[in-house]
Design a protein around this motif. Structure first.
Motif, PDB file in Angstrom:
ATOM      1  N   ILE A 120       0.858  -1.188   0.000  1.00 43.86           N
ATOM      2  CA  ILE A 120       0.000   0.000   0.000  1.00 43.86           C
ATOM      3  C   ILE A 120       0.890   1.234   0.000  1.00 43.86           C
ATOM      4  N   ALA A 121       0.678   2.123  -0.973  1.00 43.00           N
ATOM      5  CA  ALA A 121       1.344   3.431  -0.983  1.00 43.00           C
ATOM      6  C   ALA A 121       0.423   4.428  -0.288  1.00 43.00           C
ATOM      7  N   VAL A 122       0.967   5.195   0.658  1.00 40.54           N
ATOM      8  CA  VAL A 122       0.157   6.072   1.501  1.00 40.54           C
ATOM      9  C   VAL A 122       0.650   7.511   1.365  1.00 40.54           C
ATOM     10  N   VAL A 123      -0.289   8.438   1.156  1.00 41.22           N
ATOM     11  CA  VAL A 123       0.020   9.870   1.117  1.00 41.22           C
ATOM     12  C   VAL A 123      -0.390  10.465   2.458  1.00 41.22           C
ATOM     13  N   LEU A 124       0.580  11.101   3.158  1.00 48.85           N
ATOM     14  CA  LEU A 124       0.348  11.637   4.506  1.00 48.85           C
ATOM     15  C   LEU A 124       0.436  13.152   4.503  1.00 48.85           C
ATOM     16  N   GLN A 125      -0.377  13.778   5.347  1.00 48.63           N
ATOM     17  CA  GLN A 125      -0.342  15.222   5.559  1.00 48.63           C
ATOM     18  C   GLN A 125      -0.106  15.505   7.036  1.00 48.63           C
ATOM     19  N   GLY A 126       0.708  16.549   7.329  1.00 51.33           N
ATOM     20  CA  GLY A 126       1.021  16.896   8.718  1.00 51.33           C
ATOM     21  C   GLY A 126       2.519  16.841   8.963  1.00 51.33           C
ATOM     22  N   ARG A 127       2.925  17.105  10.198  1.00 54.99           N
ATOM     23  CA  ARG A 127       4.338  17.099  10.571  1.00 54.99           C
ATOM     24  C   ARG A 127       4.635  15.918  11.478  1.00 54.99           C
ATOM     25  N   ASP A 128       5.836  15.359  11.282  1.00 59.83           N
ATOM     26  CA  ASP A 128       6.224  14.286  12.179  1.00 59.83           C
ATOM     27  C   ASP A 128       6.905  14.859  13.418  1.00 59.83           C
ATOM     28  N   ALA A 129       7.386  13.991  14.302  1.00 61.04           N
ATOM     29  CA  ALA A 129       7.972  14.429  15.573  1.00 61.04           C
ATOM     30  C   ALA A 129       9.239  15.234  15.374  1.00 61.04           C
ATOM     31  N   PHE A 130       9.865  15.150  14.188  1.00 64.92           N
ATOM     32  CA  PHE A 130      11.110  15.857  13.939  1.00 64.92           C
ATOM     33  C   PHE A 130      10.890  17.121  13.118  1.00 64.92           C
ATOM     34  N   GLY A 131       9.610  17.480  12.914  1.00 63.38           N
ATOM     35  CA  GLY A 131       9.289  18.714  12.223  1.00 63.38           C
ATOM     36  C   GLY A 131       9.206  18.608  10.724  1.00 63.38           C
ATOM     37  N   HIS A 132       9.313  17.395  10.216  1.00 65.27           N
ATOM     38  CA  HIS A 132       9.241  17.227   8.767  1.00 65.27           C
ATOM     39  C   HIS A 132       7.793  17.238   8.299  1.00 65.27           C
ATOM     40  N   GLU A 133       7.579  17.934   7.171  1.00 65.16           N
ATOM     41  CA  GLU A 133       6.228  18.035   6.616  1.00 65.16           C
ATOM     42  C   GLU A 133       5.822  16.687   6.019  1.00 65.16           C
ATOM     43  N   GLY A 134       4.521  16.507   5.843  1.00 66.07           N
ATOM     44  CA  GLY A 134       3.945  15.248   5.355  1.00 66.07           C
ATOM     45  C   GLY A 134       4.698  14.637   4.189  1.00 66.07           C
TER      46      GLY A 134
END
Length: 725
Positions: A181-195
């Protein structure tokens, strides 16, 4: 046929001998690859045939998907490889590799579209009418969703390792034919990286089909594809992110093992090492969900180093092959073919010893209508008989639960001299055959891996027994493998005999295989790569001579496939001389029947029914003294030139008549499961018309075995109707 192909102009007069130039013209030959695809359309027609039980139709759909996998893993992979390196010389059909790849894609697109139309519009509604449901996310009730949520949380999530993609997390290795499954994510991770993008690989330990309990769904049978489950709860794998989209995909890789046999010291070890990398070989096809956006497709194409023309969109589960798994889950006799019990030959009844029977007469076995247990019993009798001194056997495909390996081990432990020729390169059975070889060697069996450069495809067993102070040889020869499961699903002919000439011939062949001896002269058997090809062409030419001399001449052959151009040339010459030729070719046939002035006397039919047609039988009229051979070999270049094969004559007149009636005349009369090939490479299903419907397989079921509702449990059904590799 291509619009650019010009057929040779011939006058519709008396047939004449073709010139060499005429029989070498590319337009006289069909493409092997395209002919293979056409076979899968015939199998798909079984899935769409409402006269066939519903779950059997679902199984046929699964078989088409599996066949298509193997087509890409082997045929397309090899063609792409040779095309890339400029070494793809056109075959007899003359189609350049680039054009052939384009035509393959066009036909595969048609097949994939027909597959999913059959699934969505035909099988799906009919399954629902039988209260069998493959539920999508939109169809889940709240109660079903709660149960599936719990199942995902407890049984699936703990074994998943979702991977976010960035420079520190590069695109992972994706195993051949696995669900992803290929997944497109939106938001920031714990290290500040954008989706970002992420991948979820479904481990092979997870079931691809989940059955929902009846207490959750009520009456009926309810299933969910694993892909639906992963996409429904993908947000649980990426807490803190918003999932903007999730898309199924599946990659198919080259699965042909390349081992330079002349350069290795131990073939088994070299193959075992090569097997480790098979699942990660070069990609050749990408299957994606129909809703996958172009940006994701481009990302996948780039990472797999593929092209747009390697992408196939699926209007449903990308692993539709898994739908067939429910066949064995469901106890629905009304939706399956009636069970039957294979019969033992009458001559072997009343507990008679097989050696005693064979001392008086030959025994013919027609599988699956007659039981393979007769072969197992012959070996078991040899293992337990103190007068048996030696057993020699070939194994190409044997099946994981075969009793034969146990018996061969027991024979060695009983002090008999046992030699087994195991073909390690039997495609997709390499790993199992390595295990068998190791086990046999540990028991003291002399194991031989065949001959460098030639697959050992012959199916033969030789038993040496001391009788009254003399040695006597007992022989089993077959058109099919020593595979007990397949013997209930494939049609094959086997012969058990004590004919001394057969025994002497087989002794010489085994000596040649184990001792790497010189070319041998055989009395009765035809032997590839030495005498079989030459003999087949000579027998065709003999019919040609009879026809030219005004004598009746005819050839009938039943094969899995045919592509050997010189045999086809000989058949064209025979037809022009007046020989009537009927070919029953289940799979790919590259001969064009019905060409004016060239092959008007050649008729080609394919039988696709309940059982996989696997027996090879050659019949030649021979001016009133007909000859009939059963063989392990098709009329293909690889069988006649690059394999160890055996064709054996049926000498007993009654048995010869029976083989002709059951495997040739019977199939030529079929007007329900027969497909007729035309000169353009297209197949049309035979129709009864005013004649009563006639099925060759049903006729043999009624004649040779007993239908029953209390038969032993049904064997595991095959997932493929494939050419042996």
């Amino acid at each position: 046929m291509s619009k650019n192909v010009r057929m040779p102009r011939r006058q519709a007069t008396q047939p004449t001998q073709p010139t060499v130039a005429e029989t070498h013209q590319p337009e006289l030959y069909l493409s092997r690859e395209l002919a293979t695809l056409e076979f899968n359309f015939r199998v798909l027609a079984q899935a769409r045939d409402t006269s066939i039980p519903l779950l059997e139709r679902l199984r046929y759909l699964s078989i088409v998907a599996n066949n298509l996998d193997e087509f890409f893993e082997v045929r397309v992979a090899m063609l792409k490889h040779h095309h890339q390196f400029g070494s793809a010389a056109p075959g007899p059909d003359g189609i350049p590799s680039g054009e052939l790849l384009a035509r393959i894609r066009e036909r595969v697109l048609d097949l994939v579209s027909a597959q999913y139309t059959t699934w969505q519009d035909e099988l799906g509604p009919e399954l629902v009418a039988e209260n069998i449901h493959f539920l999508t996310r939109k169809q889940w009730t709240p109660r079903q969703r709660r149960w599936l949520h719990g199942y995902f949380e407890n049984e699936v999530l703990p074994v998943l390792s979702p991977l976010g993609l960035d420079p520190a997390h590069p695109f992972p290795r994706i195993l051949n034919k696995t669900l992803n499954i290929a997944v497109v994510l939106q938001g920031r991770d714990a290290f500040g990286h954008e989706g970002h993008l992420a991948l979820v690989r479904a481990p092979r330990s997870l079931p691809r089909i989940i059955r929902i309990p009846n207490e959750v769904c009520g009456a009926g049978d309810h299933f969910v594809f694993l892909a639906e489950l992963l996409q429904a709860f993908v947000d649980m794998m990426f807490p803190g992110f918003k999932v903007a989209g999730s898309y199924q995909f599946r990659v198919t890789r080259n699965s042909e093992l390349i081992v330079e046999e002349e350069e290795v010291d131990n073939l088994a070890r070299a193959l075992a090492e090569e097997l480790h990398g098979r699942g990660y070989a070069r990609p050749v096809r990408l299957e994606i969900g129909a809703d996958c956006p172009p940006s994701i497709v481009s990302m996948l194409i780039s990472n797999f180093e593929l092209e747009e023309t390697d992408v196939y969109r699926c209007n449903g589960p990308v692993n539709i092959i898994r739908a067939g798994m429910v066949y064995d889950e469901l106890d629905r006799p009304a939706l399956k073919f009636p069970r039957f019990t294979s019969a033992l030959p009458i001559a072997l009844g009343n507990g008679r010893k097989i050696f005693d029977v064979l001392g008086q007469r030959d025994i013919l076995l027609h599988h699956p209508y007659e039981s393979f247990n007769a072969v197992v019993d012959l070996l078991r009798e040899a293992v337990q008989d103190p007068d048996v001194l030696a057993i020699k056997q070939t194994l190409y495909r044997a099946g994981k639960d075969t009793p034969l390996v146990d018996l061969l081990v027991e024979a060695a432990r009983n002090g008999k001299d046992v030699t087994v020729v195991i073909e390690l390169r039997a495609r997709f059975d390499e790993e199992a055959n390595i295990r068998f070889a190791t086990r046999l060697q540990e028991a003291g069996v002399q194991v031989v891996y065949g001959v460098v450069g030639f697959k050992t495809h012959a199916k033969m067993m030789l038993i040496v027994r001391r009788e009254n102070g003399h040695l006597r040889r007992y022989v089993h020869l077959s058109t099919g493998n020593y595979h007990q499961t397949n013997s209930r699903l494939y049609t094959d002919i086997g012969l058990m005999t004590a004919n001394p000439e057969f025994g002497e011939d087989l002794h010489k062949i085994f000596q040649q295989l184990s001792g790497l001896g010189p070319v041998i002269n055989l009395k009765r058997l035809l032997h590839s790569p030495f005498t079989l090809y030459k003999s087949v062409v000579e027998k065709i030419d003999r019919e040609t001579t009879h026809a030219r001399n005004g004598k009746p001449a005819r050839i009938v052959a039943k094969l899995n496939a045919m592509n050997e151009s010189h045999v086809i040339e000989a058949l064209y010459a025979a037809a022009q001389a007046g020989v009537e030729i009927d070919l029953i070719v289940r799979g790919a046939c590259t001969l064009r029947p019905g060409l004016p002035g060239i092959s008007e006397r050649i008729r080609v039919r394919s039988i696709v029914g309940r059982f996989l047609e696997h027996s090879r039988v050659y019949w030649f009229a021979n001016d009133g003294e007909p000859e009939i051979y059963c063989a392990s070999a098709d009329w293909m270049e690889r069988n006649l030139m690059r394999r160890i094969e055996v064709a054996f004559p049926i000498l007993d007149p009654q048995l010869a008549a029976r083989v002709y009636d059951e495997t040739l005349a019977n199939y030529l009369a079929d007007n329900t499961h027969a497909w007729l090939l035309d000169s353009h490479g297209q197949y049309t299903r035979a129709m009864p018309g005013e004649a009563p419907p006639y099925s060759a397989q049903e006729t043999l079921l009624a004649k040779l075995c007993n239908a029953t509702t209390t038969a032993p449990a049904r064997a595991q059904l095959p997932t493929t109707l494939r050419e042996e590799g």
